[in-house]
Design a protein around this motif. Structure first.
Motif, PDB file in Angstrom:
ATOM      1  N   LEU A  71      -0.901 -42.093  42.830  1.00 59.16           N
ATOM      2  CA  LEU A  71      -1.896 -43.151  42.621  1.00 59.16           C
ATOM      3  C   LEU A  71      -2.786 -42.826  41.418  1.00 59.16           C
ATOM      4  N   ASP A  72      -3.086 -41.538  41.271  1.00 62.52           N
ATOM      5  CA  ASP A  72      -3.927 -41.132  40.151  1.00 62.52           C
ATOM      6  C   ASP A  72      -3.223 -41.392  38.815  1.00 62.52           C
ATOM      7  N   THR A  73      -1.913 -41.196  38.793  1.00 63.25           N
ATOM      8  CA  THR A  73      -1.135 -41.504  37.572  1.00 63.25           C
ATOM      9  C   THR A  73      -1.210 -42.995  37.267  1.00 63.25           C
ATOM     10  N   LEU A  74      -1.078 -43.812  38.310  1.00 68.24           N
ATOM     11  CA  LEU A  74      -1.180 -45.267  38.106  1.00 68.24           C
ATOM     12  C   LEU A  74      -2.558 -45.617  37.544  1.00 68.24           C
ATOM     13  N   SER A  75      -3.573 -44.940  38.062  1.00 64.37           N
ATOM     14  CA  SER A  75      -4.943 -45.228  37.639  1.00 64.37           C
ATOM     15  C   SER A  75      -5.197 -44.790  36.189  1.00 64.37           C
ATOM     16  N   CYS A  76      -4.737 -43.603  35.829  1.00 68.13           N
ATOM     17  CA  CYS A  76      -5.134 -43.021  34.543  1.00 68.13           C
ATOM     18  C   CYS A  76      -4.134 -43.251  33.412  1.00 68.13           C
ATOM     19  N   GLU A  77      -2.867 -43.448  33.756  1.00 67.46           N
ATOM     20  CA  GLU A  77      -1.855 -43.497  32.686  1.00 67.46           C
ATOM     21  C   GLU A  77      -1.127 -44.823  32.593  1.00 67.46           C
ATOM     22  N   GLN A  78      -1.367 -45.702  33.567  1.00 70.38           N
ATOM     23  CA  GLN A  78      -0.589 -46.938  33.578  1.00 70.38           C
ATOM     24  C   GLN A  78      -1.486 -48.153  33.769  1.00 70.38           C
ATOM     25  N   VAL A  79      -0.865 -49.308  33.600  1.00 72.04           N
ATOM     26  CA  VAL A  79      -1.526 -50.587  33.861  1.00 72.04           C
ATOM     27  C   VAL A  79      -0.861 -51.155  35.110  1.00 72.04           C
ATOM     28  N   LEU A  80      -1.654 -51.772  35.981  1.00 68.54           N
ATOM     29  CA  LEU A  80      -1.101 -52.284  37.240  1.00 68.54           C
ATOM     30  C   LEU A  80      -0.323 -53.583  37.000  1.00 68.54           C
ATOM     31  N   THR A  81       0.987 -53.529  37.217  1.00 64.28           N
ATOM     32  CA  THR A  81       1.879 -54.693  37.094  1.00 64.28           C
ATOM     33  C   THR A  81       2.871 -54.596  38.256  1.00 64.28           C
ATOM     34  N   PRO A  82       3.678 -55.623  38.504  1.00 64.25           N
ATOM     35  CA  PRO A  82       4.698 -55.499  39.554  1.00 64.25           C
ATOM     36  C   PRO A  82       5.614 -54.297  39.300  1.00 64.25           C
ATOM     37  N   LYS A  83       5.899 -54.029  38.007  1.00 61.36           N
ATOM     38  CA  LYS A  83       6.821 -52.939  37.673  1.00 61.36           C
ATOM     39  C   LYS A  83       6.216 -51.566  38.004  1.00 61.36           C
ATOM     40  N   THR A  84       4.938 -51.361  37.635  1.00 63.09           N
ATOM     41  CA  THR A  84       4.342 -50.038  37.886  1.00 63.09           C
ATOM     42  C   THR A  84       4.075 -49.840  39.373  1.00 63.09           C
ATOM     43  N   LEU A  85       3.869 -50.936  40.093  1.00 62.67           N
ATOM     44  CA  LEU A  85       3.686 -50.825  41.544  1.00 62.67           C
ATOM     45  C   LEU A  85       4.992 -50.351  42.187  1.00 62.67           C
ATOM     46  N   LYS A  86       6.096 -50.856  41.672  1.00 64.75           N
ATOM     47  CA  LYS A  86       7.408 -50.417  42.182  1.00 64.75           C
ATOM     48  C   LYS A  86       7.638 -48.946  41.820  1.00 64.75           C
ATOM     49  N   GLN A  87       7.241 -48.569  40.589  1.00 62.22           N
ATOM     50  CA  GLN A  87       7.390 -47.166  40.170  1.00 62.22           C
ATOM     51  C   GLN A  87       6.575 -46.238  41.069  1.00 62.22           C
ATOM     52  N   LEU A  88       5.383 -46.728  41.471  1.00 62.67           N
ATOM     53  CA  LEU A  88       4.532 -45.935  42.361  1.00 62.67           C
ATOM     54  C   LEU A  88       5.274 -45.652  43.674  1.00 62.67           C
ATOM     55  N   LEU A  89       5.887 -46.696  44.225  1.00 61.37           N
ATOM     56  CA  LEU A  89       6.597 -46.522  45.498  1.00 61.37           C
ATOM     57  C   LEU A  89       7.835 -45.633  45.311  1.00 61.37           C
ATOM     58  N   ASP A  90       8.514 -45.784  44.161  1.00 63.61           N
ATOM     59  CA  ASP A  90       9.646 -44.889  43.858  1.00 63.61           C
ATOM     60  C   ASP A  90       9.168 -43.440  43.846  1.00 63.61           C
ATOM     61  N   ASN A  91       7.991 -43.252  43.244  1.00 66.68           N
ATOM     62  CA  ASN A  91       7.411 -41.912  43.165  1.00 66.68           C
ATOM     63  C   ASN A  91       7.094 -41.374  44.576  1.00 66.68           C
ATOM     64  N   PHE A  92       6.490 -42.231  45.422  1.00 72.80           N
ATOM     65  CA  PHE A  92       6.209 -41.808  46.811  1.00 72.80           C
ATOM     66  C   PHE A  92       7.503 -41.301  47.475  1.00 72.80           C
ATOM     67  N   LEU A  93       8.591 -42.039  47.239  1.00 77.75           N
ATOM     68  CA  LEU A  93       9.845 -41.698  47.927  1.00 77.75           C
ATOM     69  C   LEU A  93      10.534 -40.501  47.296  1.00 77.75           C
ATOM     70  N   SER A  94      10.496 -40.421  45.944  1.00 80.15           N
ATOM     71  CA  SER A  94      11.191 -39.286  45.323  1.00 80.15           C
ATOM     72  C   SER A  94      10.474 -37.964  45.637  1.00 80.15           C
ATOM     73  N   THR A  95       9.175 -38.022  45.928  1.00 82.68           N
ATOM     74  CA  THR A  95       8.467 -36.790  46.306  1.00 82.68           C
ATOM     75  C   THR A  95       8.549 -36.536  47.816  1.00 82.68           C
ATOM     76  N   HIS A  96       9.229 -37.420  48.534  1.00 85.02           N
ATOM     77  CA  HIS A  96       9.415 -37.226  49.988  1.00 85.02           C
ATOM     78  C   HIS A  96      10.867 -37.465  50.362  1.00 85.02           C
ATOM     79  N   SER A  97      11.780 -37.050  49.445  1.00 80.49           N
ATOM     80  CA  SER A  97      13.193 -37.418  49.628  1.00 80.49           C
ATOM     81  C   SER A  97      13.775 -36.836  50.911  1.00 80.49           C
TER      82      SER A  97
END
Ligand SMILES: Nc1nc2c(ncn2[C@@H]2O[C@H](COP(=O)(O)OP(=O)(O)OP(=O)(O)O)[C@@H](O)[C@H]2O)c(=O)[nH]1
Length: 306
Positions: A71-97
């Protein structure tokens, strides 16, 4: 340093084994730069709820810090769009594979938008409560936008009763008299003439729409304008007297029960391309101490229910 520290997520055994639907954190406060069609990029202070499911029955727990840092990466390095929201969830899953097959995030924030006055060409800020809810479960991405639109509703029943009182007062004042244009004109402009006014209430439409999973951008302003143009009496920002008079005219020409507002929005949203929608109309009555409420959904299979 970290290597020397105990890590009970790996070393300790679960007190009780089993899968869990969602595990994560609620109310994480963070600034996000929102990008949405027709609006300048804007920094909003969001409250985030972030979750993954826990599928590994004997795992002690999930890795909260990994969700937080994504979430901090989304806040500091990205802009909130449908695409980055999906990337956030991908990140949640890849770090909990090894632990999770589903991820979910809910973002709530107030979105300030410059809104024009009705006639005087002034502008003012109006703030809209927005919720974005995204899930990624077994590869299926779902995105939902919820917002509240505040408006004024004038009671049609009260308007009819008021008109009758005005007719009665007219009869009392002019029955049997020769009608003179100027005296009727003056009488209509007096409190004795317009002897009763209908009651209005501040009303709120809670709206949720399911967006297409491949949608390229948020279209929050489009949805707000669709709804406000349909209801015709949205709560105003900047108001001069000419705007107030126009607001009174719009209220008088758009009398509505909660059923009227719900039917209007149902018909409107049925014409759009949203996968599903949910509408809850709340008329915070001024006649009663309770509210008038109506619900409508699109009615798709496995969709919103009320
Ligand atoms: N799973 C879990 N963690 C919690 C809870 N409450 C607090 N935490 C803390 O969340 C912190 C983050 O956990 P991890 O993400 O596993 O942290 P970490 O081991 O430093 O990070 P990694 O090396 O990436 O695993 C830990 O310090 C936990 O104590 C809880 O109810 N469940």
């Amino acid at each position: 340093m970290q290597n020397n520290m105990p890590d009970i997520a790996h070393s300790a055994s679960a007190l009780q084994t089993g899968t869990l639907d969602w595990v994560g954190m609620g109310n994480i406060e963070l600034p996000l730069v929102l990008e949405s069609k027709g609006l300048n990029q804007v920094t909003v202070t969001a409250k985030a709820d972030a979750f993954v499911n826990l599928q590994k029955e004997d795992a002690k727990g999930i890795h909260m810090s990994r969700l937080f840092l994504a979430l901090d990466t989304l806040s500091c390095e990205q802009v909130l769009t449908p695409k980055t929201l999906k990337q956030l969830l991908d990140n949640f899953l890849s770090t909990h594979s090894d632990l999770s097959t589903g991820a979910k995030v809910t973002l709530q924030f107030e979105l300030p938008i410059r809104r024009p006055s009705l006639l005087s060409k002034k502008m003012g800020w109006k703030s809209y409560p927005i919720t974005l809810d995204a899930t990624l479960i077994n590869g299926s991405y779902k995105l939902e936008l919820a917002l509240d639109v505040a408006y004024s509703s004038t009671c049609p029943c009260s308007a009819a009763l008021s008109r009758q009182l005005i007719q009665n007062a007219f009869q009392q004042a002019f029955d049997g008299k020769q009608l003179d244009f100027h005296s009727v004109h003056d009488w209509l402009g007096s409190t004795e003439g317009i002897v009763a006014t209908p009651h209005s209430q501040r009303s709120i439409a809670n709206i949720k729409v399911k967006l297409r999973d491949n949608c390229a951008e948020f279209e929050i302003l489009d949805l707000i304008e669709l709804v406000e143009n349909e209801l015709k009496t949205p709560v105003q920002a900047a108001v001069k007297r000419e705007d107030e008079q126009e607001f009174a005219r719009l209220n008088g020409q758009n009398l509505m029960f909660c059923e009227d507002a719900a039917r209007k929005l149902k018909a409107l949203l049925n014409q759009q391309t949203y996968l599903d929608f949910y509408v809850k109309i709340n008329h915070y009555e001024s006649l009663h101490a309770h509210d008038a409420v109506a619900y409508a959904v699109k009615g798709v299979e496995d969709g919103y229910r009320v």
